[in-house]
Design a protein around this motif. Structure first.
Motif, PDB file in Angstrom:
ATOM      1  N   GLY A  66       0.786  -1.225   0.000  1.00  0.00           N
ATOM      2  CA  GLY A  66       0.000   0.000   0.000  1.00  0.00           C
ATOM      3  C   GLY A  66       0.815   1.270   0.000  1.00  0.00           C
ATOM      4  N   ALA A  67       2.003   1.261  -0.628  1.00  0.00           N
ATOM      5  CA  ALA A  67       2.803   2.498  -0.683  1.00  0.00           C
ATOM      6  C   ALA A  67       2.162   3.539  -1.586  1.00  0.00           C
ATOM      7  CB  ALA A  67       4.221   2.190  -1.162  1.00  0.00           C
ATOM      8  N   GLY A  68       1.356   3.102  -2.563  1.00  0.00           N
ATOM      9  CA  GLY A  68       0.630   4.038  -3.411  1.00  0.00           C
ATOM     10  C   GLY A  68       1.540   4.861  -4.304  1.00  0.00           C
ATOM     11  N   SER A  69       1.393   6.176  -4.255  1.00  0.00           N
ATOM     12  CA  SER A  69       2.170   7.065  -5.130  1.00  0.00           C
ATOM     13  C   SER A  69       3.649   7.101  -4.767  1.00  0.00           C
ATOM     14  CB  SER A  69       1.598   8.484  -5.045  1.00  0.00           C
ATOM     15  OG  SER A  69       1.687   8.986  -3.721  1.00  0.00           O
ATOM     16  N   MET A  70       4.010   6.547  -3.620  1.00  0.00           N
ATOM     17  CA  MET A  70       5.412   6.522  -3.215  1.00  0.00           C
ATOM     18  C   MET A  70       6.186   5.365  -3.842  1.00  0.00           C
ATOM     19  SD  MET A  70       6.058   9.038  -1.233  1.00  0.00           S
ATOM     20  CE  MET A  70       5.226  10.293  -0.239  1.00  0.00           C
ATOM     21  N   THR A  71       5.520   4.495  -4.583  1.00  0.00           N
ATOM     22  CA  THR A  71       6.186   3.308  -5.114  1.00  0.00           C
ATOM     23  C   THR A  71       7.267   3.672  -6.125  1.00  0.00           C
ATOM     24  OG1 THR A  71       4.145   2.040  -4.806  1.00  0.00           O
ATOM     25  CG2 THR A  71       5.809   1.113  -6.263  1.00  0.00           C
ATOM     26  N   ILE A  72       6.938   4.551  -7.087  1.00  0.00           N
ATOM     27  CA  ILE A  72       7.916   4.912  -8.128  1.00  0.00           C
ATOM     28  C   ILE A  72       9.121   5.647  -7.541  1.00  0.00           C
ATOM     29  CG2 ILE A  72       8.260   6.287 -10.209  1.00  0.00           C
ATOM     30  CD1 ILE A  72       5.430   5.595 -11.038  1.00  0.00           C
ATOM     31  N   PRO A  73       8.946   6.675  -6.707  1.00  0.00           N
ATOM     32  CA  PRO A  73      10.149   7.304  -6.134  1.00  0.00           C
ATOM     33  C   PRO A  73      10.974   6.355  -5.292  1.00  0.00           C
ATOM     34  CG  PRO A  73       8.160   8.181  -5.113  1.00  0.00           C
ATOM     35  CD  PRO A  73       7.734   7.418  -6.317  1.00  0.00           C
ATOM     36  N   LEU A  74      10.322   5.424  -4.585  1.00  0.00           N
ATOM     37  CA  LEU A  74      11.085   4.438  -3.825  1.00  0.00           C
ATOM     38  C   LEU A  74      11.902   3.545  -4.753  1.00  0.00           C
ATOM     39  CD1 LEU A  74       8.579   3.311  -1.048  1.00  0.00           C
ATOM     40  CD2 LEU A  74      10.701   4.610  -0.758  1.00  0.00           C
ATOM     41  N   ALA A  75      11.318   3.121  -5.865  1.00  0.00           N
ATOM     42  CA  ALA A  75      12.049   2.284  -6.822  1.00  0.00           C
ATOM     43  C   ALA A  75      13.260   3.019  -7.385  1.00  0.00           C
ATOM     44  CB  ALA A  75      11.118   1.848  -7.954  1.00  0.00           C
ATOM     45  N   LEU A  76      13.099   4.304  -7.701  1.00  0.00           N
ATOM     46  CA  LEU A  76      14.221   5.077  -8.244  1.00  0.00           C
ATOM     47  C   LEU A  76      15.324   5.265  -7.206  1.00  0.00           C
ATOM     48  CD1 LEU A  76      12.262   7.776 -10.281  1.00  0.00           C
ATOM     49  CD2 LEU A  76      13.386   5.727 -11.139  1.00  0.00           C
ATOM     50  N   LEU A  77      14.923   5.574  -5.969  1.00  0.00           N
ATOM     51  CA  LEU A  77      15.929   5.737  -4.923  1.00  0.00           C
ATOM     52  C   LEU A  77      16.686   4.443  -4.655  1.00  0.00           C
ATOM     53  CD1 LEU A  77      14.140   7.986  -2.273  1.00  0.00           C
ATOM     54  CD2 LEU A  77      16.009   8.621  -3.795  1.00  0.00           C
ATOM     55  N   ILE A  78      15.968   3.330  -4.643  1.00  0.00           N
ATOM     56  CA  ILE A  78      16.632   2.042  -4.408  1.00  0.00           C
ATOM     57  C   ILE A  78      17.555   1.703  -5.564  1.00  0.00           C
ATOM     58  CG2 ILE A  78      16.211  -0.434  -4.159  1.00  0.00           C
ATOM     59  CD1 ILE A  78      13.614   0.315  -2.689  1.00  0.00           C
ATOM     60  N   PHE A  79      17.168   2.020  -6.800  1.00  0.00           N
ATOM     61  CA  PHE A  79      18.024   1.754  -7.960  1.00  0.00           C
ATOM     62  C   PHE A  79      19.317   2.563  -7.865  1.00  0.00           C
ATOM     63  CE2 PHE A  79      19.447   2.868 -12.261  1.00  0.00           C
ATOM     64  CZ  PHE A  79      19.666   1.593 -12.772  1.00  0.00           C
ATOM     65  N   ILE A  80      19.207   3.832  -7.512  1.00  0.00           N
ATOM     66  CA  ILE A  80      20.407   4.675  -7.409  1.00  0.00           C
ATOM     67  C   ILE A  80      21.272   4.230  -6.230  1.00  0.00           C
ATOM     68  CG2 ILE A  80      21.232   7.025  -7.006  1.00  0.00           C
ATOM     69  CD1 ILE A  80      18.711   8.027  -8.429  1.00  0.00           C
ATOM     70  N   GLY A  81      20.625   3.932  -5.101  1.00  0.00           N
ATOM     71  CA  GLY A  81      21.396   3.541  -3.926  1.00  0.00           C
ATOM     72  C   GLY A  81      22.043   2.182  -4.037  1.00  0.00           C
ATOM     73  N   SER A  82      21.512   1.300  -4.878  1.00  0.00           N
ATOM     74  CA  SER A  82      22.065  -0.046  -4.992  1.00  0.00           C
ATOM     75  C   SER A  82      23.414  -0.081  -5.686  1.00  0.00           C
ATOM     76  CB  SER A  82      21.082  -0.955  -5.746  1.00  0.00           C
ATOM     77  OG  SER A  82      19.887  -1.118  -5.011  1.00  0.00           O
ATOM     78  N   PHE A  83      23.848   1.021  -6.281  1.00  0.00           N
ATOM     79  CA  PHE A  83      25.192   1.060  -6.863  1.00  0.00           C
ATOM     80  C   PHE A  83      26.261   1.072  -5.768  1.00  0.00           C
ATOM     81  CE2 PHE A  83      22.920   2.249 -10.665  1.00  0.00           C
ATOM     82  CZ  PHE A  83      23.686   1.664 -11.669  1.00  0.00           C
ATOM     83  N   ILE A  84      25.867   1.365  -4.534  1.00  0.00           N
ATOM     84  CA  ILE A  84      26.782   1.215  -3.407  1.00  0.00           C
ATOM     85  C   ILE A  84      26.606  -0.203  -2.879  1.00  0.00           C
ATOM     86  CG2 ILE A  84      27.428   2.045  -1.124  1.00  0.00           C
ATOM     87  CD1 ILE A  84      26.238   4.726  -1.862  1.00  0.00           C
ATOM     88  N   PRO A  85      27.601  -1.064  -2.988  1.00  0.00           N
ATOM     89  CA  PRO A  85      27.407  -2.479  -2.623  1.00  0.00           C
ATOM     90  C   PRO A  85      27.039  -2.641  -1.156  1.00  0.00           C
ATOM     91  CG  PRO A  85      29.453  -2.159  -3.851  1.00  0.00           C
ATOM     92  CD  PRO A  85      28.947  -0.796  -3.506  1.00  0.00           C
ATOM     93  N   ILE A  86      26.218  -3.650  -0.906  1.00  0.00           N
ATOM     94  CA  ILE A  86      25.847  -4.148   0.427  1.00  0.00           C
ATOM     95  C   ILE A  86      24.945  -3.169   1.171  1.00  0.00           C
ATOM     96  CG2 ILE A  86      26.681  -4.956   2.670  1.00  0.00           C
ATOM     97  CD1 ILE A  86      29.193  -5.937   1.270  1.00  0.00           C
TER      98      ILE A  86
END
Length: 515
Positions: free
Chosen positions: A287-307
């Motif tokens: 139920g994140a709603g409209s926050m789903t897309i920004p969360l996906a983008l933030l996680i994609f950018i942050g995942s370039f830092i390993p672990i």
């Protein structure tokens, strides 16, 4: 006479062991009689070049290891200290190199479509920077748009928590709760007043940090453009500063290191995509709603830092669901994030990173920890690519080629095998293949000149070997040879008879005399 029973092997071993212990105890507790000793000559001590061997071999080996280890640690410390002093240059260069790896495929594709190199670099730069800016803008704007509603829900949750303290099992007095709340507010106000100067200086440091970040971004973009446009020329310029015997090994090692970085970036991008997709799907279901897309983008950018990257950005998702949907939804979101991390570390990382980066997960973890401690987020982002690059380069220079297929590939980055010297020659004139061939021919003639001059005797007399004398024509006199003369070719000048027809009596054209 009655015979004693024989002891078994175990009892005999125990009795022998105990006797040895008693014997050692008696030996160690024995006190010498110093007063009853006779005079004795001093022991011989060897002085001279071999006196060092009087020191134990183990001590000498340990000392050799110790001072070499100290020298290595001191050298690494000086390198890190120097990097920290020029971080305003080092960090933009490193970031620009990583972005170059991401944008190189587009740049090369545009060049295959006959787009000029400068225009291709500009297009690749604009597209890459535009994508990054768009992702950050979408993520931050959506989070800022939904922040007031989340804060309102957080305030309502805080009021519910206060009501639970008075109406729940604790059954606290409302006046007492209000008293504690007022005391907490007063302490926070006093703390802010007491450390106002520190808060102001922190604000100034944040401002200077923002200015430093802006400077780093601008320098990175500037370097990125020239790495895309003139990356090969810049590298060859660096290579030609090295001694000639070191050029080809360093060039080949750097090609393998660059290929390692390329594989690491692509694998990390795929891992980041998987993390963002699955974690955002879990957030959407909860139920994140409209926050789903920004969360996906933030996680994609942050995942370039390993672990730590995906966990840190995933904590934002947990916090949002905690404020919006309650405690149970936040716990489920945390379980989803941990499950995705387990799949990444046990399936994706070994499968994707094993071919790209030959690093143990422990080395990655320790490297990220050290990089974070030394340089913060930038250190955590750059430390694994740096370790992977250095690992591949050192392995190649020490005789372990981790990518032997590159030794026969002509379409690899950095040019075909064996062409580094031709590339260095071409870099001096910046011409076509024909111009490069002229430079290489000139260098070959210079080497032949040096070899020919060394082969001539210093007294000017011809060298006699066997029944004939065979001499090479000096390269600087090749223009004096008639067109029909045999000496005009590349081989040695072999002729019989008198002096040269072109220059009679010239000692530069020795004769071949039949003896």
């Amino acid at each position: 006479m009655e015979k004693k029973p024989l002891l078994n092997a175990g009892a005999e071993f125990r009795r022998g062991w105990w006797r040895e212990v008693i014997s050692r105890r008696d030996t160690q507790n024995r006190v010498p009689n110093f007063d009853g000793l006779e005079p004795a000559a001093p022991p011989e001590v060897e002085n001279g070049p071999n006196s060092a061997y009087s020191v134990s071999w183990r001590i000498r080996v340990a000392a050799s290891w110790a001072w070499r280890f100290l020298v290595i640690i001191a050298a690494l410390g000086l390198i890190l200290y120097g990097i920290t002093k020029v971080s305003i240059i080092f960090v933009p260069l490193a970031v620009a190199l990583l972005l170059t790896l991401l944008l190189e495929p587009m740049h090369f594709r545009l060049q295959k479509w006959h787009v000029p190199k400068t225009l291709s670099a500009v297009i690749s730069l604009l597209v890459g920077v535009g994508l990054v800016v768009a992702m950050i803008w979408i993520a931050t704007s959506q989070l800022a748009h939904g922040a007031p509603a989340l804060l309102a829900k957080a305030g309502g949750g805080f009021d519910k928590a206060l009501a639970w303290l008075s109406d729940g099992p604790l059954n606290l007095d409302q006046a007492q709760i209000d008293k504690y709340f007022k005391e907490l507010t007063a302490q926070l106000t006093a703390f802010a007043t007491k450390y106002s100067s520190s808060i102001a200086s922190s604000a100034l440091s944040v401002t200077s940090s923002v200015a430093s970040v802006v400077t780093t971004i601008l320098i990175s973009l500037f370097c990125l453009f020239f790495f895309l446009k003139d990356g090969r020329q810049i590298w060859i310029w660096l290579i030609r500063m090295l001694p000639v015997p070191a050029r080809e090994p360093v060039h080949e090692a750097a090609i393998r290191g660059w290929t390692t970085l390329n594989g690491y970036i692509r694998a990390q991008a795929l891992v980041a995509l998987v993390d963002s997709v699955f974690i955002s799907i879990g957030a959407a279901i909860l139920g994140a709603g409209s926050m789903t897309i920004p969360l996906a983008l933030l996680i994609f950018i942050g995942s370039f830092i390993p672990i730590v990257g995906a966990v840190t950005t995933g904590a934002i998702a947990v916090l949002i669901l905690l404020l919006d949907k309650g405690f149970m939804a936040a716990v489920i979101m945390l379980i989803v994030i941990l499950a995705v991390q387990q799949i990444e570390s046990n399936v994706l990382q070994p499968m994707l990173m094993s071919n790209a980066v030959s690093l143990h997960p422990l080395a990655v973890l320790l490297g990220v920890t050290a990089g974070t401690f030394l340089a913060g987020i930038i250190g955590a982002l750059l430390v694994v690519p740096i370790i992977a690059f250095c690992n591949t380069v050192v392995l190649y220079l020490t005789g372990h080629d981790s990518m032997p297929e590159l030794a026969t590939r002509h379409d690899r980055i950095g040019g075909a095998p064996g062409t580094v010297h031709a590339q260095v020659a071409a870099s001096y004139i910046g011409g076509s293949k024909k111009d490069t061939a002229k430079v290489m021919e000139s260098q070959e003639l210079s080497r032949q000149q040096a070899g020919t001059a060394a082969s001539f005797p210093t007294d000017g007399s011809p060298d006699r070997t066997g029944d004939a004398v065979t001499d090479e024509v000096p390269a600087d006199r090749a223009c004096d040879i008639p067109a029909g003369d045999d000496r005009a070719g590349d081989g040695p000048a072999t002729h019989t008879g008198g002096p040269s027809a072109a220059n009679p009596g010239d000692p530069a054209f020795p004769e071949k005399r039949e003896l």
